[in-house]
Write a protein that holds these residues in place. Structure first.
Motif, PDB file in Angstrom:
ATOM      1  N   THR A  47     -17.563  -3.025  23.243  1.00 10.98           N
ATOM      2  CA  THR A  47     -18.174  -3.920  22.200  1.00 10.98           C
ATOM      3  C   THR A  47     -17.659  -5.534  23.172  1.00 10.98           C
ATOM      4  N   LEU A  48     -16.486  -5.717  23.092  1.00 12.17           N
ATOM      5  CA  LEU A  48     -16.288  -7.181  23.061  1.00 12.17           C
ATOM      6  C   LEU A  48     -16.036  -7.270  24.426  1.00 12.17           C
ATOM      7  N   GLN A  49     -15.604  -5.932  25.354  1.00 14.69           N
ATOM      8  CA  GLN A  49     -15.746  -6.081  26.804  1.00 14.69           C
ATOM      9  C   GLN A  49     -17.674  -6.287  27.140  1.00 14.69           C
ATOM     10  N   ILE A  50     -18.505  -6.065  26.878  1.00 15.04           N
ATOM     11  CA  ILE A  50     -19.802  -6.327  26.956  1.00 15.04           C
ATOM     12  C   ILE A  50     -19.804  -7.158  27.127  1.00 15.04           C
ATOM     13  N   ILE A  51     -19.488  -8.125  25.840  1.00 14.58           N
ATOM     14  CA  ILE A  51     -19.947  -9.304  25.432  1.00 14.58           C
ATOM     15  C   ILE A  51     -19.448 -10.782  26.335  1.00 14.58           C
ATOM     16  N   PHE A  69      -9.597 -15.051  26.877  1.00 13.83           N
ATOM     17  CA  PHE A  69     -10.506 -14.073  25.670  1.00 13.83           C
ATOM     18  C   PHE A  69     -10.498 -12.408  26.513  1.00 13.83           C
ATOM     19  N   TYR A  70     -11.307 -13.053  27.537  1.00  8.65           N
ATOM     20  CA  TYR A  70     -10.386 -11.424  28.730  1.00  8.65           C
ATOM     21  C   TYR A  70      -8.801 -10.717  28.162  1.00  8.65           C
ATOM     22  N   GLN A  71      -7.426 -11.477  28.221  1.00 10.69           N
ATOM     23  CA  GLN A  71      -7.144 -10.964  28.232  1.00 10.69           C
ATOM     24  C   GLN A  71      -6.474 -10.686  26.710  1.00 10.69           C
ATOM     25  N   ASP A  72      -6.798 -11.577  25.171  1.00 13.22           N
ATOM     26  CA  ASP A  72      -7.359 -10.869  24.388  1.00 13.22           C
ATOM     27  C   ASP A  72      -7.772  -9.857  23.770  1.00 13.22           C
ATOM     28  N   ILE A  73      -8.906  -8.734  25.307  1.00 16.57           N
ATOM     29  CA  ILE A  73      -9.450  -7.707  24.737  1.00 16.57           C
ATOM     30  C   ILE A  73      -8.996  -6.827  25.322  1.00 16.57           C
TER      31      ILE A  73
END
Length: 88
Positions: A47-51, A69-73
């Motif tokens: 879901t976070l990847q979609i966001i 944000f990408y690294q956190d995901i």
């Protein structure tokens, strides 16, 4: 009194619900009945990847640190809350 900083209490936005992300002002009141917080699960959250992909292709990309944000995901961050479905 010990303060738990691992979660955030919910709030009720009376005005500015959608435009606050773009820097508009909002009128909000705290609502301590519900809370949420970030957790590390070690598993990527779809879901976070979609966001992430939505934001990186929008004007919002200039507001957020998209690289972090990408690294956190990738590291497995997730947001967990006890707010019931349909309440925001």
């Amino acid at each position: 009194m010990e303060i738990n900083r691992n979660f955030f209490y919910s709030k009720v936005l009376l005005t500015g619900e959608y435009t606050v992300t773009l820097g508009s002002k909002a009128l909000a009141i705290p609502f301590r009945k519900f809370k949420g917080g970030f957790r590390w699960s070690g598993i990527e959250n779809e879901t976070l990847q979609i966001i992430y992909h939505y934001i990186k292709d929008s004007p919002l990309k200039d507001i957020y640190d998209m690289q972090r944000f990408y690294q956190d995901i990738k590291n497995g961050i997730r947001y967990e809350a006890d707010v019931p479905l349909g309440y925001g």
